[in-house]
Design a protein around this motif. Structure first.
Motif, PDB file in Angstrom:
ATOM      1  N   LYS A   1      48.114  45.043  47.394  1.00  0.00           N
ATOM      2  CA  LYS A   1      48.681  43.703  47.511  1.00  0.00           C
ATOM      3  C   LYS A   1      50.022  43.742  48.229  1.00  0.00           C
ATOM      4  CE  LYS A   1      51.262  42.518  44.442  1.00  0.00           C
ATOM      5  NZ  LYS A   1      52.709  42.710  44.192  1.00  0.00           N
TER       6      LYS A   1
ATOM      7  N   LEU B   1      44.797  39.076  41.010  1.00  0.00           N
ATOM      8  CA  LEU B   1      45.415  38.985  42.333  1.00  0.00           C
ATOM      9  C   LEU B   1      44.674  38.049  43.270  1.00  0.00           C
ATOM     10  CD1 LEU B   1      46.293  42.747  42.921  1.00  0.00           C
ATOM     11  CD2 LEU B   1      47.928  40.882  42.540  1.00  0.00           C
TER      12      LEU B   1
ATOM     13  N   THR C   1      48.564  36.719  43.959  1.00  0.00           N
ATOM     14  CA  THR C   1      49.063  37.076  45.293  1.00  0.00           C
ATOM     15  C   THR C   1      49.777  35.900  45.934  1.00  0.00           C
ATOM     16  OG1 THR C   1      47.267  38.676  45.578  1.00  0.00           O
ATOM     17  CG2 THR C   1      48.425  37.963  47.560  1.00  0.00           C
TER      18      THR C   1
END
Length: 529
Positions: A287, A249, A354
């Motif tokens: 996230k 991420l 992300t």
């Protein structure tokens, strides 16, 4: 004692925040010889990677010894003056005096700058102040100028050229070392002079630069070490799968590493239970929370997507086109400096998972709001709670046929429009019950999507390969089937879907079709759009 926490706003305070050694991050063993050699150099990195924290730590380190007097100054305060050089220089000199007083216990520049500014004017005052100050100091000066790229036009030219003018007088009558810190390397600045309208490159305005140092992201070990500080302080552990997910991420982007840690350990109710380990699912929930809150860091990056030079790089990545057809070397370097893309496994790609998610979601934000009214997730659920893959893809075909011509005209990213529209459609369906993982094949004419749906009986994974028809239909099909097979093989999935977008002038009855294929032993459903 106050509990330390993950910091996501401003410089790190080592007593309040979990933190890696900032002096190790800037490689002190390499940096100190540059200062000893009286070099002027650049430290640059994307926003919120720890530049200011590292500069402040360097200031404290140098001032703790007896060789140098080091002063940090942030010149962002002059940004509002734009190209009013007189107003900007007054703000810069006042800031220099304040930072010298508060950070180095040196009142000299604060005492002399008003008279010097009045006597020399804004185009020579900075050089004169630094010259007088260096001459009066009992130790060579090291000046750290942060947020240099907040200045623009004639104001930036005035600062750079005054530093260059004083450079030959160092170290007795000018700072021994000046470090300029910002998002970009000064060589990449194209400064538009407000007075003459000429373009001056940063390299020519500051050609005394000896080095350009880039502050990198955390390594995977750095990230694990930062999270281990939380474990040592609280006893709460991160599972191996959580660390792997956090790395995917963030890819070590310092703000993301800290934001994910803070979200999972301090904001999420489950994470505040210190007896409960942080798992991979907690990272995915964190996230999603960061994206939905439109956190400033993510919002600032997303805002950059509107810039033409960013679009010229990001659009080919999203659509799988060749970068060289749209972007220049300067464009690519700019987007690298912003941290939106990175070199991963030898190729350019969106910097982390992300960003891979926030970019298409930001680009289709308005469309997603419209889809809330026209598409309901319940329409595509089977009685057992799993997504009906065929119904979902057929529903998208129908939606694309009815709305794509109108909707695609609204996209700034026209070439990636079909892929973005499908991602917006899928995002609406999976919101609250799953997620869409994205991979982009730069130069390979493909976009890979993995829909992960949390069904009552377990996790459902739907593999989709998206392609634009650019050659013949049969050649696109042949390439697409092989690429879909490769994606399925890598994920260990048995079947998947290939979606081919035809942007030609053929009638919709020819564009819309469905066919079943078997490629190298795996069933693949092909959907024409």
């Amino acid at each position: 004692m106050t509990m330390r926490f993950f910091n996501t706003a401003g410089p790190v305070n080592l007593t309040r925040h979990y933190c890696l050694d900032p002096l190790r991050r800037i490689d002190l063993d390499m940096l100190l010889p540059l200062i000893e050699q009286e070099k002027y150099f650049i430290l640059h990195a994307p926003r919120q990677t720890g530049k200011t924290t590292c500069l402040l730590a360097l200031r404290e380190y140098l001032n703790a010894g007896d060789r140098y007097r080091c002063v940090y100054v942030n010149v962002e305060i002059a940004q509002s003056a734009r190209e009013d050089v007189a107003a900007a220089m007054r703000a810069i000199l006042a800031a220099l005096g304040d930072w010298a007083r508060d950070g180095a216990e040196d009142r000299y520049p604060g005492a002399i700058w008003p008279a010097i500014l009045e006597r020399h004017g804004p185009h020579q005052a900075l050089e004169a102040v630094l010259s007088d100050w260096a001459g009066a100091s009992d130790r060579p000066l090291v000046v750290l100028i942060d947020e240099i790229d907040a200045l623009i036009g004639d104001t930036l030219i005035a600062v750079l050229r005054q530093l260059r003018a004083g450079y030959p007088k160092r170290p007795v009558r000018f700072p021994q070392t000046v470090i300029l810190c910002g998002v970009r390397d000064v060589r990449d600045y194209r400064i538009h002079s407000g007075s003459t309208k000429e373009i001056i490159t940063g390299g020519s305005a500051f050609n005394i630069k000896a080095e350009s140092l880039r502050l990198g992201n955390f390594t995977a070990d750095d990230m694990a070490a930062l999270y281990a500080e939380h474990t040592a302080a609280t006893g709460q552990t991160f599972t191996a799968a959580a660390l792997e997910r956090a790395w995917a991420l963030s890819r070590g982007q310092p703000w993301l590493v800290n934001a994910l840690g803070y979200e999972t350990c301090f904001r999420a109710p489950a994470g505040r239970d210190r007896s409960r380990p942080i798992d991979a699912e907690a990272l995915d929930q964190a996230k999603e929370a960061l994206i939905l809150r439109r956190e400033t860091h993510l919002d600032q990056l997303a805002d950059k997507l509107r810039e033409p030079r960013v679009r010229r790089v990001i659009e080919p990545v999203l659509s799988g086109d060749e970068l060289q057809l749209a972007a220049s070397d300067e464009d690519i370097q700019y987007v690298l400096d912003l941290g939106l893309i990175d070199r991963i496994d030898g190729r350019l790609a969106i910097a982390n998972a992300t960003y891979r998610e926030i970019i298409p979601r930001q680009l289709t934000y308005v469309q997603q709001l419209d889809l809330e009214a026209s598409q309901q997730p319940a329409w595509y659920l089977r009685p057992d709670g799993r997504l009906d893959e065929d119904k979902l893809l057929a529903g998208f075909q129908e939606f694309f046929r009815e709305h794509s011509e109108h909707w695609l005209r609204r996209f700034d990213y026209q070439e990636a429009g079909p892929q973005l529209l499908m991602q917006a459609f899928l995002q609406r369906i999976v919101n609250g019950g799953g997620r869409v993982e994205r991979e982009y094949g730069l130069g390979r004419g493909r976009t890979d999507l993995l829909v992960i749906w949390h069904a009552p009986g377990g996790v459902q994974r739907i593999v989709l390969e998206l392609k634009i028809l650019r050659k013949s239909r049969e050649r696109t099909l042949t390439e697409g089937l092989e690429q879909t097979w490769q994606y399925l093989d890598r994920l260990g999935e048995g079947s998947g879907h290939l979606v081919i977008f035809d942007r030609g002038d053929r009638p919709w009855d020819e564009k819309i079709y469905r066919r079943e294929e078997i490629h190298r032993g795996r069933p693949i459903t092909v959907w024409g759009c």
